[in-house]
Scaffold this motif. Structure first.
Motif, mmCIF file in Angstrom:
data_model
loop_
_atom_site.group_PDB
_atom_site.id
_atom_site.type_symbol
_atom_site.label_atom_id
_atom_site.label_comp_id
_atom_site.label_asym_id
_atom_site.label_seq_id
_atom_site.Cartn_x
_atom_site.Cartn_y
_atom_site.Cartn_z
ATOM 1 N N ALA A 147 42.159 -11.336 -38.723
ATOM 2 C CA ALA A 147 43.266 -11.823 -37.902
ATOM 3 C C ALA A 147 42.961 -11.693 -36.414
ATOM 4 C CB ALA A 147 44.549 -11.057 -38.248
ATOM 5 N N PHE A 148 42.464 -10.529 -36.003
ATOM 6 C CA PHE A 148 42.217 -10.319 -34.576
ATOM 7 C C PHE A 148 40.963 -11.048 -34.091
ATOM 8 C CE2 PHE A 148 45.464 -7.140 -34.838
ATOM 9 C CZ PHE A 148 45.976 -7.078 -33.548
ATOM 10 N N THR A 149 39.945 -11.126 -34.938
ATOM 11 C CA THR A 149 38.752 -11.874 -34.539
ATOM 12 C C THR A 149 39.100 -13.340 -34.324
ATOM 13 O OG1 THR A 149 37.302 -10.362 -35.766
ATOM 14 C CG2 THR A 149 36.399 -12.511 -35.167
ATOM 15 N N LEU A 150 39.865 -13.906 -35.253
ATOM 16 C CA LEU A 150 40.268 -15.306 -35.126
ATOM 17 C C LEU A 150 41.190 -15.502 -33.918
ATOM 18 C CD1 LEU A 150 40.110 -18.116 -36.429
ATOM 19 C CD2 LEU A 150 42.128 -17.517 -37.785
ATOM 20 N N THR A 151 42.113 -14.576 -33.732
ATOM 21 C CA THR A 151 43.043 -14.674 -32.603
ATOM 22 C C THR A 151 42.302 -14.624 -31.274
ATOM 23 O OG1 THR A 151 44.836 -13.654 -33.864
ATOM 24 C CG2 THR A 151 45.022 -13.600 -31.468
ATOM 25 N N TYR A 152 41.382 -13.678 -31.139
ATOM 26 C CA TYR A 152 40.645 -13.552 -29.883
ATOM 27 C C TYR A 152 39.650 -14.690 -29.688
ATOM 28 C CZ TYR A 152 42.641 -8.881 -29.286
ATOM 29 O OH TYR A 152 43.507 -7.830 -29.108
ATOM 30 N N LEU A 153 39.132 -15.233 -30.805
ATOM 31 C CA LEU A 153 38.207 -16.361 -30.708
ATOM 32 C C LEU A 153 38.934 -17.603 -30.198
ATOM 33 C CD1 LEU A 153 35.346 -17.489 -31.285
ATOM 34 C CD2 LEU A 153 36.154 -18.053 -33.598
ATOM 35 N N ILE A 154 40.118 -17.845 -30.744
ATOM 36 C CA ILE A 154 40.868 -19.045 -30.372
ATOM 37 C C ILE A 154 41.689 -18.824 -29.097
ATOM 38 C CG2 ILE A 154 42.699 -20.623 -31.109
ATOM 39 C CD1 ILE A 154 41.809 -20.130 -33.992
ATOM 40 N N GLY A 155 42.333 -17.664 -29.010
ATOM 41 C CA GLY A 155 43.275 -17.448 -27.914
ATOM 42 C C GLY A 155 42.837 -16.462 -26.857
ATOM 43 N N GLY A 156 41.563 -16.040 -26.900
ATOM 44 C CA GLY A 156 41.099 -15.047 -25.935
ATOM 45 C C GLY A 156 41.275 -15.491 -24.502
ATOM 46 N N GLN A 157 40.935 -16.739 -24.213
ATOM 47 C CA GLN A 157 41.055 -17.246 -22.846
ATOM 48 C C GLN A 157 42.524 -17.291 -22.417
ATOM 49 O OE1 GLN A 157 38.958 -20.892 -22.221
ATOM 50 N NE2 GLN A 157 39.278 -20.895 -20.008
ATOM 51 N N TRP A 158 43.390 -17.650 -23.345
ATOM 52 C CA TRP A 158 44.824 -17.683 -23.033
ATOM 53 C C TRP A 158 45.349 -16.287 -22.729
ATOM 54 C CZ3 TRP A 158 49.110 -15.517 -25.524
ATOM 55 C CH2 TRP A 158 50.363 -15.959 -25.061
#
Length: 436
Positions: free
Chosen positions: A323-334
């Motif tokens: 969950a966190f890897t995917l979240t940071y991969l997609i939304g890290g810049q945001w």
């Protein structure tokens, strides 16, 4: 078993997320008082109290594991003794802190070296805030005991009420009565004591039969506390205290190394560490579940249920990694853009996105095993893993920092997380063969 894990983990996650709100509320109010010195004073004072309370977090962790084991054995006399021991030690530490407040305050300000104006305001904040120590440390003890009793909902309700009380009183004192830093400090202290009193009230309401019945009186438990009980309590909590010193050493070495690279690097590291902190709030929730459920099954000598707890906790750990890897991969810049509008800082932070993605993978096992080991009261191995992890961090940082700079610092930090989990994984059979 998954239902039991989530019943403890989810309220704990909510409680964890509310923890920094007390400090954020104070900063938000001071940010509108007209002088940056007020913000600096709250930042200095808040950091100092965070360090002090962090050092004594063993009052929560040590209490939860021992209480959970006693709960698993249905040994209610031991359950009462653990609560009283922890509360008594919390009170003793608080008295010492208040007595030595001036020494602690001036020593900290000497090393922090704020401006004269910030230092004066910080003294006002600290002089008032130190009287919240008995309530804060007492809540550590109560929350640890409640988690050991498989109850994380009550700490959640107390944490939420505490934050609401802090907002109402601080705003009333600052904007209603015209106070400055002293109003912020009084609001925080009042909220701390309000939370403590609420926790005591809920203890009496929820555990009347265990703590206050004629046949199960607290006074009887006080008489039965022996030198051996205190010896075990201090032995376990000594390991947790020393482990906390190792954690603090890594934390401040990390900050110091980043600050030497300039303001941009320091800002980048602060933002990225917020992403790690967010992850840690969730993982700590599952660690608390490990404390409660592993301690309970170990106390009951139920190997089958213990193995099920461990297996399911690691399944949830794997879900958190994904969950966190995917979240940071997609939304890290945001996320980074939400935390700063400085283009240089945002662009620089994205250069470290690999390290962000490694947080969940490298840290998951350490969080889960820490909770399980606390439940087993196997604190010596926790200390060992953290001490070795700290040594690894310091060594790698010394080797990598001169050439890789901030990338070397983050590589060392991720290795530190990984080695802690690896050591606890390697020692698990030796530890739990004798406990379950």
């Amino acid at each position: 078993m998954n239902r039991q894990i989530l019943d403890i983990a989810l309220p704990s996650i909510i409680s964890n997320i509310t923890v920094p709100l007390l400090g954020l509320i104070d900063v938000a109010i001071t940010g509108h008082l007209g002088s940056p010195a007020y913000i600096g004073a709250i930042a200095v004072g808040g950091t100092l109290f965070n360090i002090i309370y962090w050092m004594f977090a063993f009052l929560r962790m040590g209490t939860s594991g021992m209480t959970a084991q006693a709960y698993g054995r249905k040994d209610f006399q031991e359950i009462r003794k653990h609560l009283l021991c922890s509360l008594g030690i919390a009170l003793l530490i608080s008295i010492i802190l208040i007595a030595l407040a001036a020494v602690v305050r001036e020593t900290a300000l000497f090393f922090i070296a704020p401006s004269a104006e910030v230092g004066d305001f910080a003294r006002i904040y600290f002089n008032i805030g130190i009287f919240g120590a008995p309530a804060s440390l007492g809540l550590f003890a109560i929350n640890g005991w409640l988690i050991g009793m498989q109850n994380s909902r009550t700490p959640m309700f107390v944490a939420i009420a505490q934050n609401i009380l802090n907002i109402v009183i601080s705003l009333s004192l600052v904007y209603g009565l015209g106070m400055k830093v002293e109003g912020i400090a009084l609001g925080t202290v009042t909220a701390q004591w309000g939370g403590f009193v609420m926790a005591l009230f809920m203890l009496k309401k929820q555990y009347q039969n265990i703590l206050f019945s004629n046949t199960c009186r607290l006074t009887d438990a006080i008489k039965l506390i022996s030198r051996n009980d205190l010896s075990i309590f201090f032995s376990i909590n000594k390991d947790i205290f020393l482990r906390t010193i190792c954690l603090i050493t890594v934390h401040f070495t990390f900050i110091a190394a980043g600050s030497r690279l300039g303001d941009t690097a320091l800002a980048v590291n602060t933002i990225l560490m917020q992403l790690f902190t967010l992850y840690s709030y969730f993982m700590d929730g599952f660690a608390f579940a490990g404390e409660a459920l592993a301690g309970k099954t170990i106390g009951a000598q139920d190997r089958k249920s213990y193995n099920l707890v461990v297996r399911n906790l690691f399944i949830w750990g794997g879900i958190m990694i994904a969950a966190f890897t995917l979240t940071y991969l997609i939304g890290g810049q945001w996320f980074i853009s939400m935390l700063t509008d400085d283009a240089d800082v945002r662009n620089s932070a994205m250069d470290y996105r690999l390290w962000i993605l490694l947080f969940p993978i490298c840290g998951m096992a350490a969080f889960i095993w820490d909770g399980i080991y606390i439940g087993a009261a196997a604190t010596r191995y926790m200390l060992l893993s953290t001490a070795i992890g700290m040594a690894m961090f310091l060594s790698l940082n010394y080797i990598l920092y001169p050439t890789l700079k901030n990338h070397g610092l983050w590589a060392a930090f991720n290795c530190y997380l990984f080695i802690r989990g690896a050591i606890l994984t390697a020692t698990r059979k030796k530890v739990f063969r004798s406990t379950v």
